[in-house]
Design an enzyme around this catalytic site. Structure first.
Site, PDB file in Angstrom:
ATOM      1  N   ASP A  97      47.636  -3.324 -16.607  1.00  0.00           N
ATOM      2  CA  ASP A  97      47.377  -3.211 -15.172  1.00  0.00           C
ATOM      3  C   ASP A  97      48.596  -2.536 -14.565  1.00  0.00           C
ATOM      4  O   ASP A  97      49.699  -3.104 -14.595  1.00  0.00           O
ATOM      5  CB  ASP A  97      47.135  -4.597 -14.548  1.00  0.00           C
ATOM      6  CG  ASP A  97      46.689  -4.473 -13.086  1.00  0.00           C
ATOM      7  OD1 ASP A  97      47.162  -3.541 -12.388  1.00  0.00           O
ATOM      8  OD2 ASP A  97      45.858  -5.282 -12.647  1.00  0.00           O
ATOM      9  N   LYS A 156      41.792  14.629  -7.575  1.00  0.00           N
ATOM     10  CA  LYS A 156      41.504  14.492  -6.163  1.00  0.00           C
ATOM     11  C   LYS A 156      40.976  13.077  -5.909  1.00  0.00           C
ATOM     12  O   LYS A 156      40.440  12.490  -6.844  1.00  0.00           O
ATOM     13  CB  LYS A 156      40.494  15.544  -5.713  1.00  0.00           C
ATOM     14  CG  LYS A 156      39.054  15.222  -6.124  1.00  0.00           C
ATOM     15  CD  LYS A 156      38.053  16.069  -5.375  1.00  0.00           C
ATOM     16  CE  LYS A 156      36.685  15.454  -5.521  1.00  0.00           C
ATOM     17  NZ  LYS A 156      35.609  16.174  -4.911  1.00  0.00           N
ATOM     18  N   HIS A 186      38.860  21.143 -10.358  1.00  0.00           N
ATOM     19  CA  HIS A 186      38.180  21.642 -11.554  1.00  0.00           C
ATOM     20  C   HIS A 186      37.403  22.923 -11.274  1.00  0.00           C
ATOM     21  O   HIS A 186      37.083  23.668 -12.189  1.00  0.00           O
ATOM     22  CB  HIS A 186      37.291  20.561 -12.185  1.00  0.00           C
ATOM     23  CG  HIS A 186      36.081  20.226 -11.374  1.00  0.00           C
ATOM     24  ND1 HIS A 186      36.118  19.338 -10.338  1.00  0.00           N
ATOM     25  CD2 HIS A 186      34.813  20.662 -11.450  1.00  0.00           C
ATOM     26  CE1 HIS A 186      34.922  19.250  -9.801  1.00  0.00           C
ATOM     27  NE2 HIS A 186      34.096  20.042 -10.454  1.00  0.00           N
ATOM     28  N   LYS A 190      36.554  26.944 -13.758  1.00  0.00           N
ATOM     29  CA  LYS A 190      35.220  27.456 -14.124  1.00  0.00           C
ATOM     30  C   LYS A 190      35.305  28.933 -14.476  1.00  0.00           C
ATOM     31  O   LYS A 190      36.021  29.705 -13.831  1.00  0.00           O
ATOM     32  CB  LYS A 190      34.239  27.239 -12.968  1.00  0.00           C
ATOM     33  CG  LYS A 190      33.869  25.775 -12.791  1.00  0.00           C
ATOM     34  CD  LYS A 190      32.905  25.598 -11.652  1.00  0.00           C
ATOM     35  CE  LYS A 190      32.572  24.131 -11.453  1.00  0.00           C
ATOM     36  NZ  LYS A 190      31.754  23.572 -12.527  1.00  0.00           N
ATOM     37  N   GLU A 224      24.660  19.954  -3.339  1.00  0.00           N
ATOM     38  CA  GLU A 224      24.347  18.964  -4.371  1.00  0.00           C
ATOM     39  C   GLU A 224      22.983  18.369  -4.058  1.00  0.00           C
ATOM     40  O   GLU A 224      22.676  18.118  -2.884  1.00  0.00           O
ATOM     41  CB  GLU A 224      25.389  17.850  -4.365  1.00  0.00           C
ATOM     42  CG  GLU A 224      26.790  18.318  -4.691  1.00  0.00           C
ATOM     43  CD  GLU A 224      27.792  17.173  -4.570  1.00  0.00           C
ATOM     44  OE1 GLU A 224      28.106  16.552  -5.578  1.00  0.00           O
ATOM     45  OE2 GLU A 224      28.231  16.902  -3.440  1.00  0.00           O
ATOM     46  N   ASP A 243      36.016  15.452   1.073  1.00  0.00           N
ATOM     47  CA  ASP A 243      35.666  15.401  -0.349  1.00  0.00           C
ATOM     48  C   ASP A 243      35.462  16.791  -0.943  1.00  0.00           C
ATOM     49  O   ASP A 243      35.742  17.005  -2.127  1.00  0.00           O
ATOM     50  CB  ASP A 243      34.375  14.571  -0.506  1.00  0.00           C
ATOM     51  CG  ASP A 243      34.111  14.178  -1.946  1.00  0.00           C
ATOM     52  OD1 ASP A 243      35.070  13.750  -2.621  1.00  0.00           O
ATOM     53  OD2 ASP A 243      32.958  14.297  -2.393  1.00  0.00           O
ATOM     54  N   HIS A 248      37.685  22.062  -2.790  1.00  0.00           N
ATOM     55  CA  HIS A 248      36.912  23.061  -3.544  1.00  0.00           C
ATOM     56  C   HIS A 248      36.553  24.299  -2.708  1.00  0.00           C
ATOM     57  O   HIS A 248      36.734  25.431  -3.147  1.00  0.00           O
ATOM     58  CB  HIS A 248      35.620  22.447  -4.074  1.00  0.00           C
ATOM     59  CG  HIS A 248      35.824  21.215  -4.886  1.00  0.00           C
ATOM     60  ND1 HIS A 248      36.805  21.107  -5.841  1.00  0.00           N
ATOM     61  CD2 HIS A 248      35.175  20.023  -4.898  1.00  0.00           C
ATOM     62  CE1 HIS A 248      36.741  19.912  -6.398  1.00  0.00           C
ATOM     63  NE2 HIS A 248      35.772  19.235  -5.838  1.00  0.00           N
ATOM     64  N   LYS A 347      25.307  16.811   0.440  1.00  0.00           N
ATOM     65  CA  LYS A 347      24.618  16.019  -0.574  1.00  0.00           C
ATOM     66  C   LYS A 347      23.132  15.982  -0.237  1.00  0.00           C
ATOM     67  O   LYS A 347      22.743  16.216   0.893  1.00  0.00           O
ATOM     68  CB  LYS A 347      25.184  14.598  -0.606  1.00  0.00           C
ATOM     69  CG  LYS A 347      26.620  14.568  -1.098  1.00  0.00           C
ATOM     70  CD  LYS A 347      26.987  13.203  -1.631  1.00  0.00           C
ATOM     71  CE  LYS A 347      28.382  13.223  -2.247  1.00  0.00           C
ATOM     72  NZ  LYS A 347      28.432  13.893  -3.555  1.00  0.00           N
TER      73      LYS A 347
END
Ligand code: NAD
Length: 498
Positions: A97, A156, A186, A190, A224, A243, A248, A347
């Site tokens: 921990d 992130k 990430h 790509k 998404e 987010d 991104h 989303k």
């Protein structure tokens, strides 16, 4: 002839420690990526992978968990028994921990327990919440684990706003030097995103047109189809702007808009990206009201299946968090003056797609008879995911006698068919860059903070505005106000044409 840029060399030995080694990110992304590099024979021979978590697992228990994860997340064609066994043989698990100082001796003992440990690259991958970053770094320092060959990888979110991002960066920076800190996005790993740089800077035909004289506007969409699922607790404190946009989408914008660096070097690309972030038009409160749209999904249909609303996903009502953002901005410099950049992410949209569309201006004169209204502006459509590729939309003559009729056609570069090889996942590339010590595709502290500085006035205005996120049914392209944002400028969103 294929040109290659020689990567920094792979070290002889590496201890790759993953904090959060039993978490979703580690099992779904990091360990499959390490396995696929193992399959290619790229991991240093003398590599150990150390999972750190609160789970009560010994090494064998961890190997079993990772074997199951590889079976789930690696394509069956890429599963090779010998390579799986080699990777599993590298694994250790420490039940530790990170908030219990007494547990840390376990990592100290394991890292020390190898010959030539001072020549071993030590990677500390923090796949845990950012509230733990500071204490992990302090403890790593206290057990003497941070040497010149140590590097830390931050996932992130890096902060919640500018002040908390600075606090995270200060805490990590108190232990690691900036060149040792790898902030991962990430998207930058790509293939299609790296190909954007190659397309722009290794070809001559685009660059003369890549400016306000020829480009009408740019659209960047990260859509998404999934909702927040069981991550609602985290998401409700974040929202789409924090987010997705802060990291991104702004990173993609930087790669589209940046100036050509003198060469692709560890700092040159990041220097140019920073200049773009610093040139973004600052948002005043009235700009925020006019140029941003936030939305929240209600119940609807995605791929023919009924899905619940955001509130139902959360299990409570009254949240004012946005699950969708669309905004208009400009890059205030010589190249891009007056060119709108429209960003959108959400989303539970009607599809899963990340794409950049560069829309060129119409020809200055319509010389073909009967062609009015039938021509479309040239567009370069860069598909970041899924089906990475690129499509250039042109106008051609429709075959046949009896006059000239114009028809839109496209030149199509699908990565999968053009190169006929498996495209590596972004994490495969990025993890090897960490092991080799190449930070080019990682975000520097000044970039992260510049992005937060630009985003923060939007957060502030939203927090004080009486407006609430606009509703959009799940399975659509967002609230109608997002379409209006472009219609106001005489433009429309380019929906996918694949
Ligand atoms: P998770 O909840 O699935 O896993 C968390 C892991 O951290 C577990 O292994 C747990 O044992 C460990 N952990 C938590 N507290 C600990 C402590 N005090 N000491 C030691 N270990 C501890 O979370 P996740 O989805 O893997 O995400 C981890 C972090 O990465 C989060 O901050 C998340 O925002 C970020 N992230 C996740 C993804 C993803 O795809 N899952 C993508 C990008 C960023």
């Amino acid at each position: 002839m294929t040109q290659t840029v020689t990567p920094p060399t792979v070290p002889a030995s590496c201890d790759f420690t993953v904090f959060g080694g039993t978490g979703d990110l580690a099992l779904r992304k990091l360990l499959p990526a390490l396995y696929l590099r193992e399959l290619e024979g790229q991991l240093p021979d003398d590599t150990r992978i150390i999972g750190v978590s609160r789970a009560e697992l010994d090494d064998d228990g961890y190997r079993t968990a990772v074997r199951v994860a590889l079976t789930s997340y690696v394509a069956a064609d890429d599963l090779d028994d010998a390579a799986v066994d080699r990777l599993l043989g590298r694994l250790h698990h420490l039940m530790l921990d990170v908030e219990h100082p007494d547990d840390w001796y376990r990592l100290h003992d394991l890292l020390k327990d190898r010959p030539g440990s001072h020549e071993t690259v030590r990677v500390f991958y923090l796949a845990v919440g950012p509230s733990l970053f500071g204490s992990i770094c302090r403890n790593l320092d206290q057990i003497g684990a941070v040497n010149e060959l140590a590097r830390v990888v931050l996932e992130k979110p890096i902060g919640h706003d500018l002040a908390s991002a600075r606090a995270v960066n200060d805490a990590v920076g108190a232990v690691f030097t900036e060149p040792q800190i790898f902030r991962i996005d990430h998207y930058l790993g790509k293939e299609s995103v790296q190909n954007l740089l190659v397309t722009r800077f290794a070809n001559t035909f685009l660059e003369p047109m890549w400016n306000s004289h020829w480009v009408d506007h740019v659209q960047i969409t990260v859509a998404e189809s999934l909702g927040v699922g069981d991550r609602g607790g985290y998401y409700d404190h974040s929202g789409a702007l924090r987010d997705m946009v802060q990291n991104h989408l702004l990173q993609l914008l930087c790669l589209v808009a940046m100036e050509p660096p003198s060469h692709i070097g560890r700092e040159t690309v990041r220097d140019e990206k920073l200049k773009v972030l610093e040139a973004l038009k600052p948002m005043t409160p009235s700009d925020v009201d006019r140029d941003t749209v936030r939305g929240r999904y209600t119940a609807g249909l995605v791929d023919g299946a009924a899905v619940p609303s955001y509130s139902q996903d959360l299990g409570y009502t009254g949240s004012s968090t946005e699950t969708f953002v669309a905004l208009r901005t400009e890059v205030q410099n010589w190249r891009w003056a007056g060119v709108p950049f429209y960003l959108r992410t959400g989303k539970r949209m009607d599809r899963r797609a990340s794409e950049i569309v560069v829309v060129f201006k119409q020809p200055p004169h319509a010389m073909f008879p009967h062609s009015e209204g039938t021509t479309e502006p040239n567009r370069l459509h860069i598909q970041v995911q899924p089906d990475e590729g690129m499509r250039l939309h042109l106008t051609a003559k429709e075959p046949g006698p009896g006059g000239i009729r114009l028809r839109p056609v496209s030149l199509d570069l699908s990565y999968a068919t053009a190169f006929e090889q498996r495209l590596p996942d972004a994490y495969e590339r990025l993890l090897m860059d960490v092991i080799r010590g190449n930070p080019t595709l990682f975000m520097r502290r000044d970039e992260v903070e510049a992005a937060w500085s630009w985003v923060e006035p939007i957060l502030t205005r939203w927090a004080t505005s009486p407006d609430r996120p606009k509703r959009y049914p799940a399975g659509t392209s967002g609230p109608t106000a997002a379409a209006t944002l472009l219609e106001r400028d005489g433009r429309t969103w380019q929906e996918t044409d694949r």
